[in-house]
Design an enzyme around this catalytic site. Sequence first.
Site, PDB file in Angstrom:
ATOM      1  N   ALA A 119       0.763  -1.243   0.000  1.00 54.05           N
ATOM      2  CA  ALA A 119       0.000   0.000   0.000  1.00 54.05           C
ATOM      3  C   ALA A 119       0.797   1.299   0.000  1.00 54.05           C
ATOM      4  O   ALA A 119       0.259   2.337  -0.385  1.00 54.05           O
ATOM      5  CB  ALA A 119      -0.961   0.011   1.192  1.00 54.05           C
ATOM      6  N   ALA A 120       2.040   1.305   0.499  1.00 54.61           N
ATOM      7  CA  ALA A 120       2.774   2.574   0.617  1.00 54.61           C
ATOM      8  C   ALA A 120       3.044   3.169  -0.775  1.00 54.61           C
ATOM      9  O   ALA A 120       3.234   2.429  -1.736  1.00 54.61           O
ATOM     10  CB  ALA A 120       4.081   2.350   1.364  1.00 54.61           C
ATOM     11  N   PRO A 121       3.025   4.514  -0.874  1.00 52.72           N
ATOM     12  CA  PRO A 121       2.868   5.494   0.205  1.00 52.72           C
ATOM     13  C   PRO A 121       1.426   5.806   0.602  1.00 52.72           C
ATOM     14  O   PRO A 121       1.199   6.531   1.541  1.00 52.72           O
ATOM     15  CB  PRO A 121       3.536   6.741  -0.379  1.00 52.72           C
ATOM     16  CG  PRO A 121       3.288   6.637  -1.845  1.00 52.72           C
ATOM     17  CD  PRO A 121       3.390   5.173  -2.166  1.00 52.72           C
ATOM     18  N   GLU A 142       1.966  -2.679   4.334  1.00 50.45           N
ATOM     19  CA  GLU A 142       3.240  -2.381   3.692  1.00 50.45           C
ATOM     20  C   GLU A 142       4.336  -3.147   4.417  1.00 50.45           C
ATOM     21  O   GLU A 142       4.480  -3.021   5.634  1.00 50.45           O
ATOM     22  CB  GLU A 142       3.523  -0.878   3.723  1.00 50.45           C
ATOM     23  CG  GLU A 142       4.908  -0.486   3.280  1.00 50.45           C
ATOM     24  CD  GLU A 142       5.246  -0.966   1.873  1.00 50.45           C
ATOM     25  OE1 GLU A 142       6.384  -1.459   1.670  1.00 50.45           O
ATOM     26  OE2 GLU A 142       4.380  -0.857   0.968  1.00 50.45           O
ATOM     27  N   ARG A 147       8.358   2.747   5.128  1.00 47.75           N
ATOM     28  CA  ARG A 147       7.292   3.121   4.195  1.00 47.75           C
ATOM     29  C   ARG A 147       5.906   2.934   4.826  1.00 47.75           C
ATOM     30  O   ARG A 147       4.966   3.648   4.488  1.00 47.75           O
ATOM     31  CB  ARG A 147       7.424   2.312   2.901  1.00 47.75           C
ATOM     32  CG  ARG A 147       8.544   2.805   2.007  1.00 47.75           C
ATOM     33  CD  ARG A 147       8.833   1.853   0.850  1.00 47.75           C
ATOM     34  NE  ARG A 147       7.671   1.568   0.038  1.00 47.75           N
ATOM     35  CZ  ARG A 147       7.187   2.343  -0.930  1.00 47.75           C
ATOM     36  NH1 ARG A 147       7.787   3.499  -1.189  1.00 47.75           N
ATOM     37  NH2 ARG A 147       6.145   1.990  -1.638  1.00 47.75           N
ATOM     38  N   ASP A 187      -0.899  -3.782  -5.784  1.00 49.24           N
ATOM     39  CA  ASP A 187      -0.027  -2.924  -6.590  1.00 49.24           C
ATOM     40  C   ASP A 187       1.395  -3.422  -6.338  1.00 49.24           C
ATOM     41  O   ASP A 187       2.105  -2.920  -5.476  1.00 49.24           O
ATOM     42  CB  ASP A 187      -0.192  -1.458  -6.181  1.00 49.24           C
ATOM     43  CG  ASP A 187       0.581  -0.528  -7.095  1.00 49.24           C
ATOM     44  OD1 ASP A 187       0.532  -0.731  -8.318  1.00 49.24           O
ATOM     45  OD2 ASP A 187       1.244   0.399  -6.584  1.00 49.24           O
ATOM     46  N   CYS A 240       3.733  -0.711 -12.302  1.00 48.36           N
ATOM     47  CA  CYS A 240       4.136   0.475 -13.064  1.00 48.36           C
ATOM     48  C   CYS A 240       5.307   0.088 -13.965  1.00 48.36           C
ATOM     49  O   CYS A 240       6.317   0.792 -14.035  1.00 48.36           O
ATOM     50  CB  CYS A 240       4.483   1.636 -12.139  1.00 48.36           C
ATOM     51  SG  CYS A 240       5.770   1.294 -10.936  1.00 48.36           S
TER      52      CYS A 240
END
Length: 484
Positions: A119-121, A142, A147, A187, A240
């Site tokens: 989850a971070a940030p 996280e 973080r 993510d 990403c």
Amino acid sequence: MNLPIEFEKKMKAFLGNEWEEFLYSYDNNRFQALRFNTLKVGKNKSVEEEIAGIMDKLCIPMDKKVTWANDAYYYDEEKRPGKHPYHEMGLYYIQEPSAMSAAALLAPKPGMRVLDLCAAPGGKSTQLATYLGDSGLLVSNEINTQRSRILSQNIERMGIKNAIVTNEDSFVLASHFPSFFNAIQVDAPCSGEGMFRKLPEAVNEWSPQNVEICAARQKEILDNAATMLKAGGTIVYSTCTFSQEENENVIEYFLERHPDFTLEEMERFWPHKVDGEGHFVAKLVRRGSVNEFDADYEVCEESCNKVEDTGLKTDRKTKKNKNNKNRKNETKPALTKENMKLLSEFLDETVSEDMAAWIKNSRLVMFGEQLYRLPDMEVDIKGLKVQRAGLHVGEFKKQRFEPSHSLALALKQSDAQNVVKLTCDDPQTTGFFNGQSVMLSDEQAAECKKGWALVCVDGYPAGWGKVNGAQVKNHYPKGLRNKI
């Protein structure tokens, strides 16, 4: 930008005729965007009307929306909304535009149990929270301790009441929460190819070997996510990066191992095609039906006369020596009568009757002298490393209760009995965020009683102050000062 040779070779083969256009995108400026926090914005007027007023104060036009996310807008690079009081009060979150796509694809419903596994940030967690409202449960995890603290700070800034922030490996959570969540955001940590334009240092860290390492880790994380998902639930996987090894190949591997899942949607965001960085999202749905989620959950209705001893771990280092100074972080089983009295006195004098009841008639937990309100939805967090156990209400000190900054940011102006009203163009507002006292006008001094007061800017809570005559002593956290 000098790209790694192996990366160029791979992308040329992958993109074919689009390679030159893709390469040219690295010479363009990256895109900036902010996403409004509807936990705070839209409580007094319509969301659209309130956003328009805020954007006008920020001198940012509303002519360019992020089309794949709710209440999100681009802004020019010379604008600096991160240096505005509205940012510190959690009215919006500054986030890379493409990154907003994952939470928008998961789009959980109010009342659900939701996990943000990496989850971070906090961009995706704070976005998921706007879908849940103040209902349901959000567990934001996280694995990196530092973080996870940043994640917790962003959960606080956005005024999220129903979130638990954990600091665990996905395997630990999977063994703790089997078939528990309705929706899971993954993510995944990745090679970061899609962020080369935004973070040039990611170029130096890239290698084919790192891509392989990331892909193996992503497969493991997704497997653990599947363990925690209920029948009929949804996982949204995102990265990403452009790497097929970390995107389509991971999804293919997952579906082979988990035939009870179907792939409902998959999309790539390319920097030469959209106004954003590189991103990949995939929506995976587990077959089967589940009872209506809000009827499937237990909501705690215990009084704060029975404060829960969770057995939470705050930091593995504290377990080495039970007699050291970190022992104050251990949980306590119950509020003493004296502490109950101090809490009740504070609530009765400072907040509305409804807010006082919302805090009192709930599960409360103590970390040393720190008091937290756990989310309404029943959840077992015994034995987990927890950074934030719901809403941090405040701290018991000698013969008094002192409210937390988290509580201030979770309130509405109408929740407070004593309010100090400022505007964003008042010079005292900048002073407040930098730790200075506020001087009240004769009219305001007559309205404010002595004691704790919620300092609000343009009607939005900014923090606590303590009124004494015409002076308001500043209680804005020292670690957050000097950012405006």
